[in-house]
Structure formats: C-alpha cells, structure tokens
Write an enzyme that holds these catalytic residues in place. Structure first.
Site, mmCIF file in Angstrom:
data_model
loop_
_atom_site.group_PDB
_atom_site.id
_atom_site.type_symbol
_atom_site.label_atom_id
_atom_site.label_comp_id
_atom_site.label_asym_id
_atom_site.label_seq_id
_atom_site.Cartn_x
_atom_site.Cartn_y
_atom_site.Cartn_z
ATOM 1 N N HIS A 95 10.662 -51.888 -0.145
ATOM 2 C CA HIS A 95 10.141 -53.235 -0.369
ATOM 3 C C HIS A 95 10.140 -53.902 1.005
ATOM 4 C CE1 HIS A 95 10.443 -57.269 -2.659
ATOM 5 N NE2 HIS A 95 10.641 -57.599 -1.399
ATOM 6 N N ASN A 140 18.010 -51.853 -8.124
ATOM 7 C CA ASN A 140 18.501 -53.237 -7.968
ATOM 8 C C ASN A 140 19.018 -53.763 -9.305
ATOM 9 O OD1 ASN A 140 15.741 -53.306 -8.882
ATOM 10 N ND2 ASN A 140 15.634 -55.471 -8.401
ATOM 11 N N HIS A 189 11.756 -59.944 -17.552
ATOM 12 C CA HIS A 189 12.674 -61.091 -17.503
ATOM 13 C C HIS A 189 12.667 -61.778 -18.867
ATOM 14 C CE1 HIS A 189 13.487 -60.830 -13.240
ATOM 15 N NE2 HIS A 189 12.195 -60.802 -12.964
ATOM 16 N N ASP A 233 5.516 -51.992 -10.801
ATOM 17 C CA ASP A 233 6.604 -52.942 -10.515
ATOM 18 C C ASP A 233 6.983 -53.682 -11.810
ATOM 19 O OD1 ASP A 233 8.557 -54.440 -9.315
ATOM 20 O OD2 ASP A 233 7.198 -55.700 -8.155
ATOM 21 N N HIS A 239 7.472 -47.077 -9.851
ATOM 22 C CA HIS A 239 8.104 -48.368 -9.532
ATOM 23 C C HIS A 239 8.331 -49.202 -10.794
ATOM 24 C CE1 HIS A 239 7.997 -52.106 -6.657
ATOM 25 N NE2 HIS A 239 9.040 -52.106 -7.460
ATOM 26 N N HIS A 297 11.453 -51.364 -13.193
ATOM 27 C CA HIS A 297 12.805 -51.919 -13.328
ATOM 28 C C HIS A 297 13.221 -51.804 -14.790
ATOM 29 C CE1 HIS A 297 12.724 -53.645 -9.263
ATOM 30 N NE2 HIS A 297 11.432 -53.786 -9.500
HETATM 31 O O1 DOR Z 1 8.820 -59.720 -8.558
HETATM 32 C C1 DOR Z 1 9.696 -58.906 -8.372
HETATM 33 N N1 DOR Z 1 10.614 -58.633 -9.311
HETATM 34 N N2 DOR Z 1 9.734 -58.276 -7.206
HETATM 35 C C2 DOR Z 1 10.743 -57.479 -6.842
HETATM 36 O O2 DOR Z 1 10.741 -56.959 -5.769
HETATM 37 C C3 DOR Z 1 11.876 -57.265 -7.775
HETATM 38 C C4 DOR Z 1 11.492 -57.521 -9.162
HETATM 39 C C5 DOR Z 1 12.677 -57.674 -10.095
HETATM 40 O O3 DOR Z 1 13.620 -56.881 -9.997
HETATM 41 O O4 DOR Z 1 12.644 -58.568 -10.928
#
Ligand code: DOR
Length: 440
Positions: free
Chosen positions: A179, A94, A309, A305, A60, A62
């Site tokens: 999710h 995503n 950012h 996860d 998991h 990103h």
């Molecule tokens: O906190 C999160 N950030 N939860 C998610 O489900 C997506 C993720 C994101 O893509 O930033």
C-alpha cells in the site's frame, strides 16, 4: 464421479485458449477439455451461452479475522467471494491483532477449511503489530504458509526498514504487496485533494502522497530484486511510474480496483461516506489513467480491496467514517459492464486480470511455494486444480446491499444496474455457487 461443465465457451488466457468445449474435473483436478465428453455419471453443470474461465483470484481482500468479526469473518467473507465468482481470496494482515504470528496463519487456514470452500491465501504482516518499527518474524511466517507479505493500510514509512523487509522476502521467495502512501503528506485527509474537497470543506489527500511511495517502492524493488505487487493504484503519476518500471524489466505487478476505474471523487458529494476509501476516489483524469493502465497492461490485475465496515462506522460524519467498501460481490459485474462491454479491454484481458495474472503474483518464481499455492492455479491446463469461474456476460445484475453475502453492506454502487455476472463458482470440482445461489 466428476464434474462435467458442458457446452461452454472455454477461455483460458494462459494457454491462449478460446473455444467451444466441455470441461471435466475429476478428483479435484482438470481431467479433460474437449468437445463431446460423455456424461458417464458425472455431475453436469450446463454452460451453454456461458464462458468457462480459470477460477478467479482476488489478491486483495480484508476478512477482518482475527479481531473484527463484527465486520466480516473468514466464513462470511468466503461466502461473499463464492457469490461474486472468486475461487481464491488473499486476506490482508491489517487485523487486530495483526497477522504477524504463525499460529494465527494456521488458525485462519483451519477456519477457511471449515467454511464454504473458497481457497484462502493468508498474507503476513511485514512489521510486528503492523507498527512499522521492527520486522515481523518473516521466516517463521513464511514457513507457516503465508503467500505474500504486506503492510496494507499501515504502510512502512521507513525506507531502511522496507529495504530490509524486501531483502528478507526475496530470500524467502516471497513477494511483497504494498500500500503506497506517504502518511505524513496524507496527514489527516479524508478524501482526494481537489475542487470537490474544497467544495465540501473536507481535508484532502494529494495524489503525491501515493506517487512518492510508489516511486520509492519501485526504487527499493530495483535495489533488492524483491518481487513487488503494488496495491490499488489510483493516480496518473503512479500508473506512469509502474509503466516505466515494467519497461525496465523490474519484477513489478500492479492492480486496479473497480471503484478506482468506475468512480471519481464526485461520488463523495453529499458527504457520501460509502465513497470514502483509501486511496481516495480521485479526479476524472486519474480515473482515466487507471483505465489506460488496465488497457495497456500496466495494471495486470483487477482486485477488490474488499473492506467491510459496520453500519455505525459509515452512518456518521464524513470525517469520522471508516475508509473502505465491500467489493467481492460487485467486482465481476463492474468489470464486465464497465471494462468489457464498454470496449476498454477484451474479455480475455479481463479474465487474465482476474485469474492468470493474480496467479502469477502468488506463484512468483515458483520456488519454495507455500502449501496452499499450487503452481497450476490460474489456468485450465490438464492436471491443474479444478477451480473454475463461469460467466454469464449478459445477466442483468442490480447491486442491492441487503442481498450481499458479506456481513457488511457498505457499497457506493447501491442501485447500479449492470450487465454481466458470475454464474457459477467451482473449487476443486465442487460447485459453491450456481446461478447466484450459494450451494454449500
Ligand atoms: O479503504 C481502505 N480500507 N483502504 C485500506 O487501505 C484499508 C482498508 C481497510 O482495511 O478498511
């Protein structure tokens, strides 16, 4: 010439193996696990006082490509993975645009091949554009190599559409990684609903927003027979639902994330946006339930996860801040310190949750596997891919955001001093990280 990992404690939960041995990788595959393997011109990696495990797999992550390369890229994210001890990462769809097109899957795999060498498994979107209205072309995505399907961050609200998605996934021999969130009930909440959100005057997200969807998805798993992996379980009721469903023999796996087993919603005090994540950090009782679920095997996997950012997306009002935190480089130290050294789970269990079990999530029933998923991942059996994570159980590890390899530095664990870390990451017999330094 091969790679000889010498004098380690070789721990492979898939074989019930925990023994002092050398491990030899030749031509990218495990060639021998025994004592006293001769050097014979092989490259030697010393593993005295270290634990030699199957290469860790994070199901998991990103990586933000395509479209949000200012947060992370395949190149930077896989460097973060190697630094944190992960030999495999599974990237979520995503993105912007969504990973709903076979051409994007091939492009990401090309990028991973040109990067540090961590193995990449791409997850395909369940719905076109992650919009939750019509299914993506799941058959073509599956042919292009997606390992699992997901709706992460944009959970499909229509039970009918999810049913169809799971029927297709089952027919394609793919699992779904979901999710679980009732978006209507979560509303515009920004943190866990409870005394802390009241104190801060912030809109809350109740546990029930997760619980309802976990229950629904379990029932759709029962209806369709599709393999279901439940992402980032964070509440007591969700853990209970998963426990019961597994006892009934349903094909369900589930993960716990380090932030959900190390932190509560009190981490949001002071309007700390680094602790803003979805699902939100919950109450102490929920955190304890996640720990209990990890301890009794209800939660089979530990996943990060990893959600990078940019500074400006966190350095702002709590309401406006993005949800998520980076996890690839803090997961192993948090797992060793908070779960293993504190006696919640054994070392073998921790290794299984980071290798054996996530491998099963990817391999599933073993039929029609995508090109990138070798059925031998997650073990150190002879002939398996030569992917290894070496652990130093006592290495002091301080979390220093500036030192993270990830392009983004958002973490609520800044300044934490932990015991234990990955000491080496090896993929197909190539050392990608040794003693905290990336090599490639
Ligand atoms: O906190 C999160 N950030 N939860 C998610 O489900 C997506 C993720 C994101 O893509 O930033």
């Amino acid at each position: 010439m091969g790679l000889l990992i010498r004098n380690g404690r070789v721990l492979d939960p898939a074989q019930g193996l925990d023994a002092a041995a050398d491990l030899l990788i030749v031509d990218g595959r495990i060639a021998a696990v025994e004592r006293g393997i001769a050097e014979q011109g092989h490259r030697v990696l010393e593993a005295t006082d270290r634990v030699v495990c199957p290469g860790f797999i994070d199901v998991h992550v990103h990586l933000r490509e395509p479209g949000q390369e200012y947060k992370e890229t395949i190149a930077t994210g896989t460097r973060a993975a190697a630094a944190g001890g992960f030999a495999h990462v599974c990237c979520m769809p995503n993105t912007d645009p969504a990973i709903d097109d076979p051409a994007v899957v091939s492009r990401l795999q090309e990028k991973a091949a040109a990067a540090i060498g961590v193995r990449l498994h791409v997850l395909g979107a369940l719905s076109k554009g992650n919009a939750g209205r019509e299914l993506a072309e799941m058959g073509r995505l599956s042919d292009s190599g997606v390992a699992l399907f997901s709706d992460d961050a944009f959970p499909i609200q229509s039970s009918r559409l999810m049913r169809h998605a799971m029927e297709y996934a089952r027919g394609l021999h793919r699992g779904v990684a979901l999710h679980c969130e009732d978006k209507d009930l979560a509303g515009d909440g920004v943190m866990n609903e409870g005394p802390v959100s009241t104190l801060l005057g912030l809109r809350g997200i109740p546990d029930a927003a997760e619980d309802i969807m976990v229950a629904r998805n379990i029932e759709l798993c029962r209806l369709t027979g599709c393999r279901l992996h439940i992402l980032h379980v964070s509440t007591r009721a969700s853990v209970d639902f998963v426990r019961r469903a597994k006892a009934q023999g349903l094909p369900i796996t589930a993960e716990g994330c380090p932030h959900h087993f190390c932190l509560t919603d009190e981490a949001c005090l002071g309007y700390n946006t680094q602790a803003k994540v979805n699902p939100p950090l919950r109450s102490r009782d929920d955190m304890n339930a996640v720990l209990e679920g990890l301890a009794d095997g209800t939660l089979d996997c530990i996943a990060t996860d990893h959600a990078p950012h940019a500074i400006q997306e966190k350095d702002c009002e709590f309401d406006q801040a993005m949800m998520g935190l980076t996890g690839l480089e803090t997961c192993v130290p948090l797992t060793l310190d908070r779960l293993v050294h504190s006696g919640v789970i054994s070392l073998a269990d921790a290794v299984a949750k980071l290798s054996t079990h996530p491998a099963r999530v990817l391999v599933g029933d073993g039929h029609a596997l995508p090109a990138g998923v070798d059925p031998g991942i997650g073990t150190l059996r002879i002939g398996a891919p030569g992917d290894v994570t070496v652990l130093d159980l006592d290495r002091p590890h301080e979390v220093v955001p500036e030192r993270l390899q990830s392009r983004s530095k958002n973490t609520p664990f800044s300044g934490w001093k932990l015991r234990g870390a990955a000491a080496a990451t090896v993929v197909a017999g190539r050392v990608l990280m040794e003693d905290g330094e990336l090599i490639a």
